[in-house]
Every structure is written in structure tokens, then in C-alpha cells.
Design a protein around this motif. Structure first.
Motif, PDB file in Angstrom:
ATOM      1  N   LYS A  40       0.840  -1.204   0.000  1.00 11.35           N
ATOM      2  CA  LYS A  40       0.000   0.000   0.000  1.00 11.35           C
ATOM      3  C   LYS A  40       0.873   1.252   0.000  1.00 11.35           C
ATOM      4  O   LYS A  40       0.593   2.217  -0.713  1.00 11.35           O
ATOM      5  CB  LYS A  40      -0.905   0.019   1.226  1.00 11.35           C
ATOM      6  CG  LYS A  40      -2.027  -0.987   1.179  1.00 11.35           C
ATOM      7  CD  LYS A  40      -2.849  -0.913   2.450  1.00 11.35           C
ATOM      8  CE  LYS A  40      -3.886  -1.994   2.532  1.00 11.35           C
ATOM      9  NZ  LYS A  40      -4.613  -1.973   3.809  1.00 11.35           N
ATOM     10  N   LEU A  41       1.941   1.246   0.814  1.00 14.05           N
ATOM     11  CA  LEU A  41       2.836   2.398   0.862  1.00 14.05           C
ATOM     12  C   LEU A  41       3.530   2.606  -0.481  1.00 14.05           C
ATOM     13  O   LEU A  41       3.701   3.741  -0.925  1.00 14.05           O
ATOM     14  CB  LEU A  41       3.873   2.221   1.974  1.00 14.05           C
ATOM     15  CG  LEU A  41       3.343   2.322   3.397  1.00 14.05           C
ATOM     16  CD1 LEU A  41       4.395   1.863   4.396  1.00 14.05           C
ATOM     17  CD2 LEU A  41       2.903   3.735   3.717  1.00 14.05           C
ATOM     18  N   ARG A  42       3.915   1.513  -1.145  1.00 11.19           N
ATOM     19  CA  ARG A  42       4.558   1.633  -2.458  1.00 11.19           C
ATOM     20  C   ARG A  42       3.603   2.219  -3.494  1.00 11.19           C
ATOM     21  O   ARG A  42       4.048   2.858  -4.445  1.00 11.19           O
ATOM     22  CB  ARG A  42       5.082   0.273  -2.908  1.00 11.19           C
ATOM     23  CG  ARG A  42       6.356  -0.113  -2.217  1.00 11.19           C
ATOM     24  CD  ARG A  42       7.014  -1.331  -2.845  1.00 11.19           C
ATOM     25  NE  ARG A  42       8.094  -1.774  -1.978  1.00 11.19           N
ATOM     26  CZ  ARG A  42       8.040  -2.835  -1.183  1.00 11.19           C
ATOM     27  NH1 ARG A  42       6.966  -3.599  -1.163  1.00 11.19           N
ATOM     28  NH2 ARG A  42       9.061  -3.158  -0.418  1.00 11.19           N
ATOM     29  N   SER A  43       2.308   2.003  -3.316  1.00 11.34           N
ATOM     30  CA  SER A  43       1.347   2.579  -4.268  1.00 11.34           C
ATOM     31  C   SER A  43       1.381   4.108  -4.218  1.00 11.34           C
ATOM     32  O   SER A  43       1.025   4.767  -5.190  1.00 11.34           O
ATOM     33  CB  SER A  43      -0.063   2.061  -3.995  1.00 11.34           C
ATOM     34  OG  SER A  43      -0.584   2.614  -2.809  1.00 11.34           O
ATOM     35  N   CYS A  44       1.825   4.655  -3.105  1.00 12.64           N
ATOM     36  CA  CYS A  44       1.930   6.115  -2.974  1.00 12.64           C
ATOM     37  C   CYS A  44       3.064   6.679  -3.835  1.00 12.64           C
ATOM     38  O   CYS A  44       3.109   7.890  -4.088  1.00 12.64           O
ATOM     39  CB  CYS A  44       2.165   6.500  -1.515  1.00 12.64           C
ATOM     40  SG  CYS A  44       0.819   6.045  -0.411  1.00 12.64           S
ATOM     41  N   LEU A  45       3.979   5.823  -4.287  1.00 14.39           N
ATOM     42  CA  LEU A  45       5.097   6.294  -5.106  1.00 14.39           C
ATOM     43  C   LEU A  45       4.635   6.812  -6.465  1.00 14.39           C
ATOM     44  O   LEU A  45       5.378   7.517  -7.138  1.00 14.39           O
ATOM     45  CB  LEU A  45       6.128   5.176  -5.298  1.00 14.39           C
ATOM     46  CG  LEU A  45       6.847   4.726  -4.028  1.00 14.39           C
ATOM     47  CD1 LEU A  45       7.784   3.565  -4.337  1.00 14.39           C
ATOM     48  CD2 LEU A  45       7.613   5.881  -3.395  1.00 14.39           C
ATOM     49  N   ALA A  46       3.405   6.482  -6.860  1.00 17.18           N
ATOM     50  CA  ALA A  46       2.869   6.980  -8.124  1.00 17.18           C
ATOM     51  C   ALA A  46       2.587   8.482  -8.047  1.00 17.18           C
ATOM     52  O   ALA A  46       2.459   9.143  -9.074  1.00 17.18           O
ATOM     53  CB  ALA A  46       1.589   6.226  -8.484  1.00 17.18           C
ATOM     54  N   ILE A  47       2.514   9.009  -6.833  1.00 20.44           N
ATOM     55  CA  ILE A  47       2.246  10.433  -6.620  1.00 20.44           C
ATOM     56  C   ILE A  47       3.577  11.178  -6.610  1.00 20.44           C
ATOM     57  O   ILE A  47       4.587  10.657  -6.147  1.00 20.44           O
ATOM     58  CB  ILE A  47       1.489  10.634  -5.292  1.00 20.44           C
ATOM     59  CG1 ILE A  47       0.169   9.837  -5.324  1.00 20.44           C
ATOM     60  CG2 ILE A  47       1.219  12.101  -5.028  1.00 20.44           C
ATOM     61  CD1 ILE A  47      -0.524   9.740  -3.995  1.00 20.44           C
ATOM     62  N   GLU A  48       3.583  12.398  -7.102  1.00 24.08           N
ATOM     63  CA  GLU A  48       4.801  13.202  -7.223  1.00 24.08           C
ATOM     64  C   GLU A  48       5.572  13.261  -5.898  1.00 24.08           C
ATOM     65  O   GLU A  48       5.001  13.518  -4.835  1.00 24.08           O
ATOM     66  CB  GLU A  48       4.448  14.624  -7.664  1.00 24.08           C
ATOM     67  CG  GLU A  48       5.647  15.515  -7.845  1.00 24.08           C
ATOM     68  CD  GLU A  48       5.266  16.937  -8.234  1.00 24.08           C
ATOM     69  OE1 GLU A  48       6.172  17.772  -8.263  1.00 24.08           O
ATOM     70  OE2 GLU A  48       4.088  17.207  -8.477  1.00 24.08           O
ATOM     71  N   ASP A  49       6.884  13.031  -5.988  1.00 15.64           N
ATOM     72  CA  ASP A  49       7.735  13.040  -4.801  1.00 15.64           C
ATOM     73  C   ASP A  49       7.799  14.438  -4.196  1.00 15.64           C
ATOM     74  O   ASP A  49       7.833  15.435  -4.901  1.00 15.64           O
ATOM     75  CB  ASP A  49       9.150  12.571  -5.163  1.00 15.64           C
ATOM     76  CG  ASP A  49      10.021  12.372  -3.943  1.00 15.64           C
ATOM     77  OD1 ASP A  49       9.478  12.187  -2.834  1.00 15.64           O
ATOM     78  OD2 ASP A  49      11.258  12.387  -4.080  1.00 15.64           O
ATOM     79  N   GLY A  50       7.790  14.483  -2.875  1.00 17.56           N
ATOM     80  CA  GLY A  50       7.898  15.744  -2.165  1.00 17.56           C
ATOM     81  C   GLY A  50       6.584  16.509  -2.079  1.00 17.56           C
ATOM     82  O   GLY A  50       6.562  17.627  -1.574  1.00 17.56           O
ATOM     83  N   SER A  51       5.509  15.915  -2.567  1.00 20.86           N
ATOM     84  CA  SER A  51       4.227  16.635  -2.568  1.00 20.86           C
ATOM     85  C   SER A  51       3.404  16.311  -1.328  1.00 20.86           C
ATOM     86  O   SER A  51       3.580  15.286  -0.684  1.00 20.86           O
ATOM     87  CB  SER A  51       3.421  16.275  -3.820  1.00 20.86           C
ATOM     88  OG  SER A  51       3.018  14.923  -3.762  1.00 20.86           O
TER      89      SER A  51
END
Length: 106
Positions: free
Chosen positions: A29-40
Motif C-alpha cells: 500500500k505504501l509503495r502505491s503512494c510512489l505513483a504520486i509526485e515526490d515531495g508533494s
């Protein structure tokens, strides 16, 4: 006596497996957040949705991903989650040390 050992073994493995499976599911689930722009803020919101923040006055150094929730500052918390979730580049140490320094011509 052997049947008691067998049941004990089954109980122990049964207790270990769900814990590992749930931890793996949490990391997925946490890795799925990597699809969102880094640092945002959106990526941090994604992480916080999975592991809600719970600040401490003096948070310990994060040894596991769940410890990131104790950091109060958003940038620190985002960096902490990224440290556990983002896979490091597969660059061997020897290759990094042996690489010559490049000088820019004037």
C-alpha cells in the motif's frame, strides 16, 4: 507427545504468517503512494492515510516504517517514509568509488 509438538508448530507458524502477510500488504500500500509526485503534500497524505500520524515530544530514530508516524514535521515524515519505501539505486559501492571525477572544461 508428537501431536502436541505438531500443534504447537502449527500455532507458531499460524501466528507468524499473518503478521508477515499484513506487513507485506502495508508495504505494498505504501509503495502505491510512489505513483504520486515526490515531495508533494498528496504523497504525504497517501502515506498518512495508511499509517496515521501520532506525534511524540521526542520521537525516536525510525527503525521501522511505522516509526515515521511519530515525526511532527511534514517534510521529515515524508522523507522518513520515502527512506523505507523507495528502493535505493542498485549501484555497487566499488563502482562509485572507482568512478573518476569529471572536470568541466573552461
Amino acid at each position: 507427545m508428537n501431536s502436541h509438538r505438531a500443534w504447537l508448530t502449527i500455532i507458531i507458524f499460524g501466528a507468524i504468517f499473518p503478521t508477515s502477510a499484513s506487513a507485506q500488504a502495508e508495504m505494498d500500500k505504501l509503495r502505491s503512494c510512489l505513483a504520486i509526485e515526490d515531495g508533494s503534500k498528496e504523497r504525504l497524505d497517501c502515506y498518512d492515510g495508511i499509517i496515521p500520524p501520532a506525534s511524540k515530544p521526542k520521537p525516536p530514530v525510525a527503525k521501522v516504517v511505522a516509526d515515521c508516524k511519530f515525526l511532527k514535521e511534514e517534510d521529515e515524515r515524508l522523507g522518513c517514509f520515502n527512506r523505507f519505501v523507495v528502493q535505493p539505486a542498485a549501484t555497487p559501492k566499488a563502482a562509485r568509488k572507482a568512478a573518476p571525477k569529471v572536470q568541466i572544461p573552461k
